[in-house]
Design an enzyme around this catalytic site. Structure first.
Site, mmCIF file in Angstrom:
data_model
loop_
_atom_site.group_PDB
_atom_site.id
_atom_site.type_symbol
_atom_site.label_atom_id
_atom_site.label_comp_id
_atom_site.label_asym_id
_atom_site.label_seq_id
_atom_site.Cartn_x
_atom_site.Cartn_y
_atom_site.Cartn_z
ATOM 1 C CB SER A 113 -85.619 4.188 -4.088
ATOM 2 O OG SER A 113 -85.579 5.485 -3.593
ATOM 3 C CG HIS A 114 -84.014 7.288 -6.846
ATOM 4 N ND1 HIS A 114 -83.632 6.597 -5.726
ATOM 5 C CD2 HIS A 114 -82.944 7.327 -7.657
ATOM 6 C CE1 HIS A 114 -82.374 6.227 -5.856
ATOM 7 N NE2 HIS A 114 -81.925 6.659 -7.020
ATOM 8 C CG ASP A 278 -88.271 8.677 -3.294
ATOM 9 O OD1 ASP A 278 -89.077 8.849 -2.362
ATOM 10 O OD2 ASP A 278 -87.356 7.834 -3.240
ATOM 11 C CG ASP A 280 -88.901 4.488 -1.464
ATOM 12 O OD1 ASP A 280 -88.508 5.489 -2.091
ATOM 13 O OD2 ASP A 280 -88.190 3.903 -0.627
ATOM 14 C CG ASP A 282 -86.925 6.884 0.830
ATOM 15 O OD1 ASP A 282 -87.043 7.363 -0.317
ATOM 16 O OD2 ASP A 282 -86.203 5.894 1.086
ATOM 17 N NE ARG A 283 -83.536 9.064 -3.180
ATOM 18 C CZ ARG A 283 -82.445 9.070 -3.925
ATOM 19 N NH1 ARG A 283 -82.288 9.993 -4.845
ATOM 20 N NH2 ARG A 283 -81.512 8.162 -3.770
ATOM 21 C CE LYS A 377 -83.634 8.619 1.127
ATOM 22 N NZ LYS A 377 -82.904 7.384 0.991
ATOM 23 N NE ARG A 497 -75.054 8.781 -6.317
ATOM 24 C CZ ARG A 497 -76.028 8.585 -7.211
ATOM 25 N NH1 ARG A 497 -76.108 9.345 -8.286
ATOM 26 N NH2 ARG A 497 -76.906 7.615 -7.048
HETATM 27 C C1 G16 Z 1 -80.636 5.200 -0.949
HETATM 28 C C2 G16 Z 1 -80.159 5.212 0.465
HETATM 29 C C3 G16 Z 1 -79.584 6.556 0.804
HETATM 30 C C4 G16 Z 1 -78.514 6.947 -0.188
HETATM 31 C C5 G16 Z 1 -79.082 6.898 -1.585
HETATM 32 C C6 G16 Z 1 -78.070 7.154 -2.675
HETATM 33 O O1 G16 Z 1 -81.711 6.065 -1.094
HETATM 34 O O2 G16 Z 1 -81.213 4.927 1.346
HETATM 35 O O3 G16 Z 1 -79.094 6.491 2.104
HETATM 36 O O4 G16 Z 1 -78.045 8.216 0.081
HETATM 37 O O5 G16 Z 1 -79.628 5.618 -1.824
HETATM 38 O O6 G16 Z 1 -77.171 6.115 -2.722
HETATM 39 P P1 G16 Z 1 -76.120 5.989 -3.888
HETATM 40 O O7 G16 Z 1 -75.386 7.294 -3.918
HETATM 41 O O8 G16 Z 1 -75.298 4.824 -3.464
HETATM 42 O O9 G16 Z 1 -76.885 5.779 -5.177
HETATM 43 P P2 G16 Z 1 -83.042 5.601 -1.795
HETATM 44 O O10 G16 Z 1 -83.943 6.782 -1.732
HETATM 45 O O11 G16 Z 1 -82.609 5.238 -3.194
HETATM 46 O O12 G16 Z 1 -83.502 4.418 -1.013
#
Ligand code: G16
Length: 544
Positions: A113-114, A278, A280, A282-283, A377, A497
């Site tokens: 992801s990010h 981001d 992948d 989705d953000r 997302k 967080r």
């Molecule tokens: C993932 C999940 C999201 C979540 C985010 C942050 O996003 O798909 O549902 O809100 O992580 O998670 P955390 O607060 O546990 O780091 P992504 O975009 O990283 O796949």
């Protein structure tokens, strides 16, 4: 081609987090590491013989070799067909769509992801089920359990397949089809939004936008849709070429990491609209000229304006948000007479609500928004939704937000992240907070009475499954909240967080900077968890 059974032994820690298994690239490069996880996944599934699997990733370092490994293993394990994105590429929302559209059994998405990429960066793998959404906890738990006992995996001997041209190949008994990663997605977007109105806006000369693809997977999607089908001027999409290391950047669309875009949107002669996606895809982050839209507000504005968007006019059934996301969307749901849902963090928790037709729009404070068009997302979808609203209303982003707050009230909101903390102090912070819970209700913090302090638990209204320990909440009489969570997506140490929120109904008091408006709650949040004593830190690494 010969099926081979390879003897192996378990690795520690192959436990999927908030969204799949994320580790540093070097971890994934260990012999048998990826194979063990993939075989544990296949061993946990039933009934896929002869069925279709979707495979693709965000193109980060190690994507290409991992895709080849997975193709061989999918064939050796008996899948009938594998649909793989050209070059091994599929954005997360596009993978979700392809799974749904072609009736696949499921899909494997390769992404962290990010998180940063490259040889020193992170890699990840997640499994999505037949509805196109992330595997629910019962599946990820089964994978983890299997990973601890695994003693063999199946693969095929043979050369890598050429994946850079659209073509169909035979791999043992399995057909591997290389598909266009963008086409189906672009077609779906065109069916949901008023493309002629958006095109008119983008070609009017009176409206300028910038989209930052952050050298990640969304580049080709944004080029095709924004600059191709919608005719936005060439160069509207910046950092459009996906790179294996994201150009050395951190592909997280927030105020800290989308630095160049933010500088432009807050600089002189700023465009009218800015957005980023981001690693992948989705953000999303949405900006107006000199204006940041919090993801929580973005969801609320989308819901309030659904009747302006063809794919959503008159068909919102409910709105869902993750627990740490602000209550802004709940207010809209209340006014529109719609049900609202509060789920734990993690997109997987929205799947049942979407499948059951109970929710149509979903969102998270972590820059995620989407709808029932897929089960992930969707960054570019959110940007197109906003463009549709802007085209229909003919107002600036700031004017739309200010009008929204006047009507529904403003939820001042901020998230403070403390990244890469040593694990023990981070755990201590959480224990410190939960240790106060028995005595906290009824006391006063930051001049407000605490009404509830708990460890958030969720019971899925569709299948009755429960998820506990989903974040520590301190709720106040005036609707304010402090929430503490440890991230489930980091790969180094622990990330704490702290989410802080307060509701302001009075329009004359809605124009403050959130850090100012929340200053007393921020101080109380830090004091309650003994942040400085336990971690030596006061200032967060990232503020959103
Ligand atoms: C993932 C999940 C999201 C979540 C985010 C942050 O996003 O798909 O549902 O809100 O992580 O998670 P955390 O607060 O546990 O780091 P992504 O975009 O990283 O796949």
């Amino acid at each position: 081609m010969k099926r081979i059974s390879v003897t192996t032994t378990p690795f520690e820690g192959q436990k999927p987090g908030t969204s799949g298994l994320r580790k540093q690239v070097q971890v994934f490069q260990q012999p048998h590491y990826l194979e063990n996880f993939v075989q544990s996944l296949f061993d946990s599934l039933e009934g896929f013989a002869g069925q279709t699997l979707v495979v693709g990733g965000d193109g980060r370092y190690h994507n290409r070799s991992a895709v080849q490994t997975i193709l061989r293993m999918a064939a050796a394990n008996g899948f009938g067909r594998v649909l793989v994105g050209r070059g091994g590429i599929l954005s997360t929302p596009a993978a979700s769509l392809v799974i749904r559209k072609y009736g696949a059994f499921g899909g494997i998405v390769l992404s962290a992801s990010h998180n940063p990429g490259g040889p020193e960066g992170d890699f990840g793998i997640k499994y999505n089920i037949g509805n196109g959404g992330p595997a629910p906890e019962r599946v990820t738990e089964a994978i983890y359990a299997r990973s601890q006992a695994i003693d063999r995996y199946f693969t095929l001997a043979g050369a890598d397949l050429p994946l850079d041209q659209l073509a169909s190949h035979q791999l043992g008994e399995t057909e591997v089809v290389v598909i266009d990663p963008v086409a189906d997605y672009a077609e779906l977007m065109e069916s949901l939004f008023d493309f002629p109105a958006i095109r008119a806006l983008l070609t009017s000369g009176a409206f300028r936008m910038r989209f930052d693809a952050m050298h990640a997977v969304t580049g080709p999607y944004a080029k095709e849709i924004l600059e191709g089908r919608l005719q936005a001027p060439a160069g509207t999409v910046m950092n459009a070429i996906p790179l294996e290391d994201f150009g050395g950047g951190h592909p997280d669309p927030n105020l800290t990491y989308a630095e160049a875009l933010v500088a432009e949107m807050f600089g002189p002669d700023a465009p009218d609209f800015g957005a980023a996606s981001d690693g992948d895809g989705d953000r999303n982050m949405v900006l107006g000229r000199h204006f940041f839209v919090t993801p929580s507000d973005s969801l609320a504005v989308m819901a309030a304006n659904a009747d302006l968007v063809p794919g959503y006019r008159g068909r919102l059934k409910g709105i869902a948000r993750s627990m740490p996301t602000s209550g802004a969307a709940d207010k809209v749901a209340e006014v529109l007479g719609l049900p609202s849902f509060e789920t734990p963090t993690g997109w997987k928790f929205f799947g049942n609500l979407l499948d059951a037709g109970m929710a149509t729009l979903c969102g998270e404070e972590s820059f995620g928004t989407s709808s029932d068009h897929v089960r992930e997302k969707d960054g570019l979808w959110a940007v197109l939704y906003w463009l549709n609203v802007l085209a229909a209303r003919g107002e600036s982003v700031a004017t739309i937000l200010e009008g929204h707050w006047r009507r529904f009230g403003r939820h001042y909101y901020t998230r403070h992240d403390y990244e890469a903390l040593p694990a023990e102090p981070a755990k201590g912070v959480m224990e410190q907070v939960s240790g106060t819970f028995a005595s906290l209700p009824g006391t006063t913090l930051a001049g407000r009475r605490v009404t509830l302090a708990d460890d958030f638990a969720y019971t899925d209204p569709v299948d009755g499954s429960t998820s506990t320990h989903q974040g520590l909440r301190v709720l106040f009489e005036d609707g304010s909240r402090i929430v503490y969570r440890l991230s489930g997506t980091g790969t180094v140490g622990a990330t704490l967080r702290i989410y802080i929120e307060r509701y302001e109904a009075d329009p004359t008091l809605q124009g403050l900077d959130p850090q100012e408006a929340l200053a007393d709650l921020i101080a109380a949040a830090r004091a309650l968890c003994q942040l400085e004593q336990r971690t030596g830190q006061v200032e967060p690494t990232v503020i959103t």
